[in-house]
Design a protein around this motif. Sequence first.
Motif, PDB file in Angstrom:
ATOM      1  N   SER A  30       0.834  -1.205   0.000  1.00  0.00           N
ATOM      2  CA  SER A  30       0.000   0.000   0.000  1.00  0.00           C
ATOM      3  C   SER A  30       0.865   1.248   0.000  1.00  0.00           C
ATOM      4  CB  SER A  30      -0.906  -0.005   1.230  1.00  0.00           C
ATOM      5  OG  SER A  30      -0.132   0.123   2.396  1.00  0.00           O
ATOM      6  N   ARG A  31       0.238   2.354  -0.479  1.00  0.00           N
ATOM      7  CA  ARG A  31       0.925   3.643  -0.515  1.00  0.00           C
ATOM      8  C   ARG A  31       1.394   4.065   0.871  1.00  0.00           C
ATOM      9  NH1 ARG A  31       0.914   7.539  -4.398  1.00  0.00           N
ATOM     10  NH2 ARG A  31      -0.584   6.324  -5.606  1.00  0.00           N
ATOM     11  N   GLU A  32       0.580   3.771   1.903  1.00  0.00           N
ATOM     12  CA  GLU A  32       0.947   4.185   3.258  1.00  0.00           C
ATOM     13  C   GLU A  32       2.201   3.457   3.738  1.00  0.00           C
ATOM     14  OE1 GLU A  32      -1.946   3.228   2.250  1.00  0.00           O
ATOM     15  OE2 GLU A  32      -3.246   4.983   2.468  1.00  0.00           O
ATOM     16  N   ALA A  33       2.365   2.218   3.249  1.00  0.00           N
ATOM     17  CA  ALA A  33       3.492   1.428   3.747  1.00  0.00           C
ATOM     18  C   ALA A  33       4.816   1.884   3.175  1.00  0.00           C
ATOM     19  CB  ALA A  33       3.275  -0.050   3.408  1.00  0.00           C
ATOM     20  N   VAL A  34       4.808   2.632   2.069  1.00  0.00           N
ATOM     21  CA  VAL A  34       6.067   2.973   1.419  1.00  0.00           C
ATOM     22  C   VAL A  34       6.280   4.477   1.254  1.00  0.00           C
ATOM     23  CG1 VAL A  34       6.089   0.804   0.153  1.00  0.00           C
ATOM     24  CG2 VAL A  34       5.019   2.796  -0.866  1.00  0.00           C
ATOM     25  N   SER A  35       5.311   5.292   1.642  1.00  0.00           N
ATOM     26  CA  SER A  35       5.386   6.719   1.339  1.00  0.00           C
ATOM     27  C   SER A  35       6.549   7.411   2.016  1.00  0.00           C
ATOM     28  CB  SER A  35       4.062   7.391   1.729  1.00  0.00           C
ATOM     29  OG  SER A  35       3.829   7.227   3.124  1.00  0.00           O
ATOM     30  N   SER A  36       6.970   6.925   3.152  1.00  0.00           N
ATOM     31  CA  SER A  36       8.021   7.621   3.897  1.00  0.00           C
ATOM     32  C   SER A  36       9.384   6.964   3.745  1.00  0.00           C
ATOM     33  CB  SER A  36       7.654   7.665   5.383  1.00  0.00           C
ATOM     34  OG  SER A  36       7.560   6.343   5.882  1.00  0.00           O
ATOM     35  N   LEU A  37       9.489   5.982   2.857  1.00  0.00           N
ATOM     36  CA  LEU A  37      10.758   5.268   2.749  1.00  0.00           C
ATOM     37  C   LEU A  37      11.662   5.938   1.721  1.00  0.00           C
ATOM     38  CD1 LEU A  37       9.450   1.605   2.745  1.00  0.00           C
ATOM     39  CD2 LEU A  37      10.502   2.830   4.626  1.00  0.00           C
ATOM     40  N   PRO A  38      12.936   6.045   2.012  1.00  0.00           N
ATOM     41  CA  PRO A  38      13.869   6.573   1.015  1.00  0.00           C
ATOM     42  C   PRO A  38      14.098   5.545  -0.092  1.00  0.00           C
ATOM     43  CG  PRO A  38      15.056   5.824   2.943  1.00  0.00           C
ATOM     44  CD  PRO A  38      13.600   5.731   3.281  1.00  0.00           C
ATOM     45  N   SER A  39      14.730   5.995  -1.142  1.00  0.00           N
ATOM     46  CA  SER A  39      14.941   5.122  -2.287  1.00  0.00           C
ATOM     47  C   SER A  39      15.754   3.893  -1.882  1.00  0.00           C
ATOM     48  CB  SER A  39      15.688   5.889  -3.392  1.00  0.00           C
ATOM     49  OG  SER A  39      15.974   5.036  -4.471  1.00  0.00           O
ATOM     50  N   GLY A  40      15.284   2.732  -2.356  1.00  0.00           N
ATOM     51  CA  GLY A  40      16.033   1.503  -2.120  1.00  0.00           C
ATOM     52  C   GLY A  40      15.759   0.833  -0.806  1.00  0.00           C
ATOM     53  N   THR A  41      14.989   1.440   0.085  1.00  0.00           N
ATOM     54  CA  THR A  41      14.717   0.807   1.383  1.00  0.00           C
ATOM     55  C   THR A  41      13.795  -0.394   1.193  1.00  0.00           C
ATOM     56  OG1 THR A  41      14.948   2.887   2.538  1.00  0.00           O
ATOM     57  CG2 THR A  41      13.777   1.142   3.684  1.00  0.00           C
ATOM     58  N   VAL A  42      14.120  -1.491   1.852  1.00  0.00           N
ATOM     59  CA  VAL A  42      13.324  -2.702   1.714  1.00  0.00           C
ATOM     60  C   VAL A  42      12.010  -2.534   2.443  1.00  0.00           C
ATOM     61  CG1 VAL A  42      13.190  -5.164   2.241  1.00  0.00           C
ATOM     62  CG2 VAL A  42      15.333  -4.162   1.451  1.00  0.00           C
ATOM     63  N   VAL A  43      10.919  -2.731   1.713  1.00  0.00           N
ATOM     64  CA  VAL A  43       9.597  -2.648   2.343  1.00  0.00           C
ATOM     65  C   VAL A  43       9.341  -3.905   3.172  1.00  0.00           C
ATOM     66  CG1 VAL A  43       7.112  -2.553   1.891  1.00  0.00           C
ATOM     67  CG2 VAL A  43       8.704  -1.175   0.539  1.00  0.00           C
ATOM     68  N   GLU A  44       9.713  -5.021   2.632  1.00  0.00           N
ATOM     69  CA  GLU A  44       9.398  -6.286   3.290  1.00  0.00           C
ATOM     70  C   GLU A  44      10.597  -7.206   3.168  1.00  0.00           C
ATOM     71  OE1 GLU A  44       6.485  -9.713   1.936  1.00  0.00           O
ATOM     72  OE2 GLU A  44       5.377  -8.046   2.802  1.00  0.00           O
ATOM     73  N   ALA A  45      11.134  -7.667   4.298  1.00  0.00           N
ATOM     74  CA  ALA A  45      12.264  -8.577   4.252  1.00  0.00           C
ATOM     75  C   ALA A  45      11.842  -9.880   3.578  1.00  0.00           C
ATOM     76  CB  ALA A  45      12.762  -8.856   5.668  1.00  0.00           C
ATOM     77  N   ARG A  46      12.832 -10.662   3.126  1.00  0.00           N
ATOM     78  CA  ARG A  46      12.497 -11.905   2.433  1.00  0.00           C
ATOM     79  C   ARG A  46      11.675 -12.802   3.349  1.00  0.00           C
ATOM     80  NH1 ARG A  46      13.847 -14.647  -2.051  1.00  0.00           N
ATOM     81  NH2 ARG A  46      15.330 -13.030  -2.665  1.00  0.00           N
ATOM     82  N   SER A  47      10.572 -13.224   2.831  1.00  0.00           N
ATOM     83  CA  SER A  47       9.676 -14.075   3.607  1.00  0.00           C
ATOM     84  C   SER A  47       8.928 -14.993   2.661  1.00  0.00           C
ATOM     85  CB  SER A  47       8.685 -13.235   4.428  1.00  0.00           C
ATOM     86  OG  SER A  47       7.872 -12.462   3.559  1.00  0.00           O
ATOM     87  N   ASP A  48       8.475 -16.106   3.198  1.00  0.00           N
ATOM     88  CA  ASP A  48       7.710 -17.068   2.413  1.00  0.00           C
ATOM     89  C   ASP A  48       6.229 -16.733   2.552  1.00  0.00           C
ATOM     90  OD1 ASP A  48      10.047 -18.440   1.801  1.00  0.00           O
ATOM     91  OD2 ASP A  48       9.931 -19.638   3.631  1.00  0.00           O
ATOM     92  N   GLN A  49       5.585 -16.537   1.408  1.00  0.00           N
ATOM     93  CA  GLN A  49       4.187 -16.124   1.420  1.00  0.00           C
ATOM     94  C   GLN A  49       3.387 -17.006   0.474  1.00  0.00           C
ATOM     95  OE1 GLN A  49       2.972 -13.938   3.436  1.00  0.00           O
ATOM     96  NE2 GLN A  49       4.922 -13.157   4.221  1.00  0.00           N
ATOM     97  N   PRO A  50       2.159 -17.326   0.858  1.00  0.00           N
ATOM     98  CA  PRO A  50       1.306 -18.118  -0.047  1.00  0.00           C
ATOM     99  C   PRO A  50       0.765 -17.244  -1.177  1.00  0.00           C
ATOM    100  CG  PRO A  50       0.087 -17.537   1.937  1.00  0.00           C
ATOM    101  CD  PRO A  50       1.481 -17.028   2.139  1.00  0.00           C
ATOM    102  N   HIS A  51       0.744 -17.805  -2.376  1.00  0.00           N
ATOM    103  CA  HIS A  51       0.179 -17.143  -3.546  1.00  0.00           C
ATOM    104  C   HIS A  51      -0.771 -18.101  -4.237  1.00  0.00           C
ATOM    105  CE1 HIS A  51       3.611 -14.561  -2.749  1.00  0.00           C
ATOM    106  NE2 HIS A  51       3.176 -13.681  -3.649  1.00  0.00           N
ATOM    107  N   LEU A  52      -1.672 -17.549  -5.015  1.00  0.00           N
ATOM    108  CA  LEU A  52      -2.627 -18.358  -5.777  1.00  0.00           C
ATOM    109  C   LEU A  52      -2.296 -18.270  -7.260  1.00  0.00           C
ATOM    110  CD1 LEU A  52      -6.099 -17.614  -4.135  1.00  0.00           C
ATOM    111  CD2 LEU A  52      -4.709 -19.681  -3.932  1.00  0.00           C
ATOM    112  N   THR A  53      -2.184 -19.414  -7.912  1.00  0.00           N
ATOM    113  CA  THR A  53      -1.990 -19.429  -9.355  1.00  0.00           C
ATOM    114  C   THR A  53      -3.311 -19.134 -10.039  1.00  0.00           C
ATOM    115  OG1 THR A  53      -2.470 -21.779  -9.604  1.00  0.00           O
ATOM    116  CG2 THR A  53      -0.208 -21.168  -9.040  1.00  0.00           C
ATOM    117  N   ARG A  54      -3.233 -18.964 -11.325  1.00  0.00           N
ATOM    118  CA  ARG A  54      -4.463 -18.698 -12.076  1.00  0.00           C
ATOM    119  C   ARG A  54      -5.443 -19.862 -11.948  1.00  0.00           C
ATOM    120  NH1 ARG A  54      -4.664 -16.452 -18.283  1.00  0.00           N
ATOM    121  NH2 ARG A  54      -6.893 -15.953 -18.309  1.00  0.00           N
TER     122      ARG A  54
END
Length: 786
Positions: A161-185
């Motif tokens: 979301s915009r709120e999660a990244v609006s205050s971050l400088p360039s190149g700052t990691v929003v989310e550290a590497r993590s395993d997340q579930p995704h859905l295929t088509r």
Amino acid sequence: MPLAAAGAAGLAADVITPPDDVPLLVAAAMVPAANAVLIATVATADVVDDVRGVAFLSAITAAACLVVVGALTLLFVQRQRLRVALAEADQKAALHAAEERFRATFEQAAEGIAHLDLDGRFLRVNETLCALLGYGRADLLGRSYADVRPNIRAGAGGSTSREAVSSLPSGTVVEARSDQPHLTRAGKEIWLSCVQSIARDTPEGEGYIILMASDATARIVAEHHLTLAEAVFTNTQEGLVVTDLAGRITAVNPAFVAITGHGEAEVLGQNMRFLNSGRHDRLFYQLLWAALKDNGVWRGEIWNRRKDGALYLQQTVISTVYGRTGAPESYVGAFNDITQARKSELEVDRLTRYDPLTGLPNRTLIFSLIEHELTRPDTQCAVLYIDIDHLKTINDSLGFAAGDEVLRAAAQHLRKAVPEDATIGRYGADEFVVLIDGCEGPKEAIRFADRLIDALGEPFAAEGVSNLFINASIGISLYPEDASDAETLLQHAHSALYQAKSRGGRTYAFYTDALTRDARARVELVANLRRALAEHEFTVHYQPIVRLEDQTIVGAEALVRWVTPEGEMIGPDRFIPVAEETGLIVPLGDFVLATACTQMARWRTAGLPCAFVAVNISAGQLNATDICAKTEAALAAAGVPADSIEFEITESMLFGADSGAESKLKRIAELGVRIAIDDFGTGYSSLAYLKRFPISRLKIDQSFVRDLPASAVDGELVRAMIAMARALDIEILAEGVEEAAQMAFLVANGCTFGQGYFWSRPLPPERFEALFSNAFGAAGAKSASR
């Protein structure tokens, strides 16, 4: 200015007198490289006339030098411009190459890459991410990331979301590497290992989100399996041990420690031989290792030794673990301690074959032994089926512990009374079977039966009671005369047993064809009894209960009768015992109760002076949980008061009544229903129940009335019963009164009520009603009874 203009077209010179009147020699020349006109001046006053020409020439030379300098300057400037142009060209080429490399890296990267706007929509995606998610590139572009990562939508973790990244400088990691579930088509869930970072064109610009994802499904499954395997290894109740190829222990689980008693630190590095019990020889282990080498696995039982020195039996499976090259790397042993289980198996086997109370062969084993005996050629044998008479009375009066002692004593007496080669077994609760091998006929069977009856009649002590005596009844069947197989032989002996018991017990009887006919008749009777209940073939007759003082009918006893469709009346002595044995007595008793209540309602409406109807209640009805509810329902359905019904129960029912039956009787009495004791004086109990239960009436059994007044003993017993009833304020009634002398005796000794053929047999309702118009006297009684 004119001279400059002339110099622009070529070299020009002139003498110019400026405002200060100092003449100047001026030369002008064009400098093309610089796109300018070079003007040189020389004061004429400084030049001698004779060198005017030289000066002029010098000026010309200076101008030429200036032209050369200008040309060189132009050449340098052009060279610098060329360098700049070449640098710009090189930079453009490098930038293009970098863009191509980026595009190739983006498209051909092993990880999925996507650029997302700050609202989480796909701006660019590579083919790897499309392949992971099963989408085409056109399908993903513009789609929300939340469509393929549902835990964002659910708020379970991660965000673009915009709120999660609006205050971050360039190149700052929003989310550290993590395993997340995704859905295929296709709707399949996969796990991706994701890293998100933000890229900005300028520090102040909004920028976009870079998503990098790789397939983590296989790794997560592998980690899950590894975690599961570790949990199984740690928590399984089986002992697990891992060794190298030399048998040295490299790992054990807690169950291994619990079973063997050895701590993990003690056993690591030790050879498995340290558990050796010494019960197995060298050959045993040679065969074990040979099986492991040939098959990769060995299964069997091994005796090993615990840390405290105790031996235990373990069920073991040893498996070879192979490496990637296919070569064996280690061994894994899994085992259970089956020492107690093996003991239990032996005990269960013993219990399945032998009676735990007497130690004799049980039903299953004795049957097998008889079957085996009948397979022998030319065999002759006898089966004696023995029943301990009145064991229930001992259980009820002295307790089940005394009954068990009786059975153990009976088994000992039987062992002593038969030859050593005879087979004895306990076939049921109070039943024994004796197989006499080589029995040559009925005479020899009788000799054994008499011996067994005498042996069982010897006194013994149980539960503090000395000189306790028991009797036995014996049924006898002979092979091959009576049957050709073990099952039929036992069945015939059992049929003969009932014949012996019907003779009063303490005797024997042989199997005959008549017994088979009786058994078949009983089976048919049961079937007909069920049909009669379903088709309403039962009816209720009523026998008057008379007040002796004035010969007035005060009540009636309801007695069930069975009339077949053919018009045959089957006596209650035939079907009541069968109904009790089969449980049909409960629905039959319910029918009698409902019918009696309905009939009582009719008589009350008609104004007949019948105060109550007595209904016999069976043990099955009393033991039923809904006896009270059924009673209330029958009274309510008929609309009669509770005191118009009297329940008759036997002494034996009270004798075996538990607290539940006692509470039911009290509940019934609280309803207003009176309780009477039928067949009083024939039971085996003490009179304590007269205090425990809400008894309203005692009915003296007809066996005490039959011989009155001639029998002095019966007379004294009847007087005692009447006196006891009066003392306890309980009404007394005599059953089975058939003669005037009996009635007179009862009246003379204070008996209040009577019932019997002297007044009337049980009659259908309409004939019973006619009795109220007759005055019972001596003559009237005779006519009424007929």
